[in-house]
Design a protein around this motif. Structure first.
Motif, short mmCIF file in Angstrom:
data_model
loop_
_atom_site.label_atom_id
_atom_site.label_comp_id
_atom_site.label_asym_id
_atom_site.label_seq_id
_atom_site.Cartn_x
_atom_site.Cartn_y
_atom_site.Cartn_z
N GLU A 37 0.83 -1.20 0.00
CA GLU A 37 0.00 0.00 0.00
C GLU A 37 0.86 1.25 0.00
N TRP A 39 -4.73 6.50 -2.60
CA TRP A 39 -3.86 5.37 -2.26
C TRP A 39 -4.03 4.26 -3.28
N SER A 74 -3.14 -0.04 -3.82
CA SER A 74 -2.77 -1.26 -3.08
C SER A 74 -2.54 -2.42 -4.05
#
Length: 343
Positions: A106, A136, A138
């Motif tokens: 992440e 973000w 991941s």
């Protein structure tokens, strides 16, 4: 990115690399916001997510026959191709993948320039965006582990070196020519990847080019690689053939070296005249690059002057105008330009 064939009147000031890049990154950020949702390897992902994941992947553009997909089948495809595909990532994708593997899968996307690589990793179904955490990205644990194991492989290092050499050659060619047919590069990739995991995997070779360069389909449906500063690749004054089809790698390298020897003093002179005098939001180096790329496309001298004035906080000095005149007169035009149309 794919260009469309719409013709529209624009000012040269709107055609600078800085403006084109900013527009692409804004579009990329918006697209990434729309690519949220469960990822392929999330535990809660079900077959109801399969068609959405497939539709936003590279596979959708590569496969023309419609069929239903399952999560198990898509996971199998991604896992089976992962070792070969990792060797053919764009440099930006590879760097982001390494960071994800090292930091547990992440990362926040804090640099706009990382957005295209993040989007491409989502297209590969390796990653998903996490809008609930902000910007973000991941990557699932099993892919992080596989990536870490491959990073220590001598075979992977050799493939990456070859891929980087190919991409650098294409990058240099686009700087010389403005555009080139993708099939020329694909033949080279196929030959040089013959004894690797991606041998006879043309779809992976094509993905590498799509992830690494701006592309478009020409009027005949051929895939063309395009320099990011080329504002109107579908202009009738341009041809995607020329230098890219007529020179070998050694000749291209020699020509590129000669070009940089010519352009570097012009770049340095222009930079020295405007450094410290650009607007707060403008980097002097970016301003000079914008002007050089406009010269390569045959922009009129007066419009280049207008672009210069938009970059600086004062009226242009005589020395600035002399340096600008040298850029306009001495920077070679792209070889894909029909010179009769430029003059």
């Amino acid at each position: 990115m794919r260009f469309n064939a719409k013709n529209y009147p624009v000012r040269w000031a709107d055609r600078t690399l800085s403006n084109l890049r900013a527009g692409r990154l804004e579009a990329c950020e918006k697209e990434l916001r729309d690519l949220g949702g469960r990822g392929l390897f999330d535990a809660e992902t079900t077959d109801q997510d399969a068609e959405r994941l497939f539709a936003q992947s590279y596979y959708a553009a590569e496969e023309k026959k419609p069929c239903l997909h399952s999560i198990e089948e898509l996971r199998g495809r991604v896992l089976s191709r992962f070792p070969a595909e990792m060797g053919l990532l764009s440099p930006e994708e590879y760097e982001l993948t390494v960071k994800l593997a090292l930091f547990g899968g992440e990362l926040p996307i804090t640099d706009w320039n990382d957005l295209p690589a993040a989007r491409s990793l989502v297209y590969r179904m390796w990653c998903r965006m996490r809008p609930e955490k902000g910007r973000w990205i991941s990557m699932p644990r099993q892919l992080c582990v596989a990536a870490m194991l491959m990073l220590t492989s001598e075979g992977m290092k050799k493939v990456r070196e070859t891929a980087d050499e190919i991409l650098e050659t294409v990058d240099n060619t686009l700087y010389l020519a403005g555009m080139m047919p993708a099939e020329i590069v694909l033949k080279d990739v196929a030959a040089r990847m013959k004894d690797t995991l991606s041998a006879d995997r043309p779809e992976l070779h094509l993905r590498m080019l799509r992830a690494s360069f701006e592309t478009m389909l020409n009027r005949e449906g051929r895939l063309i690689l395009v320099h990011p500063g080329l504002a109107e690749p579908l202009s009738p004054a341009l041809s995607e053939n020329g230098i890219a089809t007529g020179l070998d790698q050694r000749s291209l390298s020699e020509l590129y070296d000669s070009l940089t020897a010519l352009e570097d003093p012009l770049y340095d002179e222009m930079l020295s005249r405007i450094e410290g005098l650009t607007r707060p939001e403008v980097q002097a180096e970016d301003a000079v690059e914008d002007l050089i790329l406009l010269a390569k496309q045959g922009a009129p001298a007066e419009e280049m002057r207008q672009v210069l004035m938009s970059k600086i906080i004062c009226l242009p000095t005589a020395e600035m105008l002399d340096a600008l005149r040298a850029l306009h007169d001495l920077i070679p035009r792209w070889f894909t330009l029909n010179m009769e149309r430029v003059q």
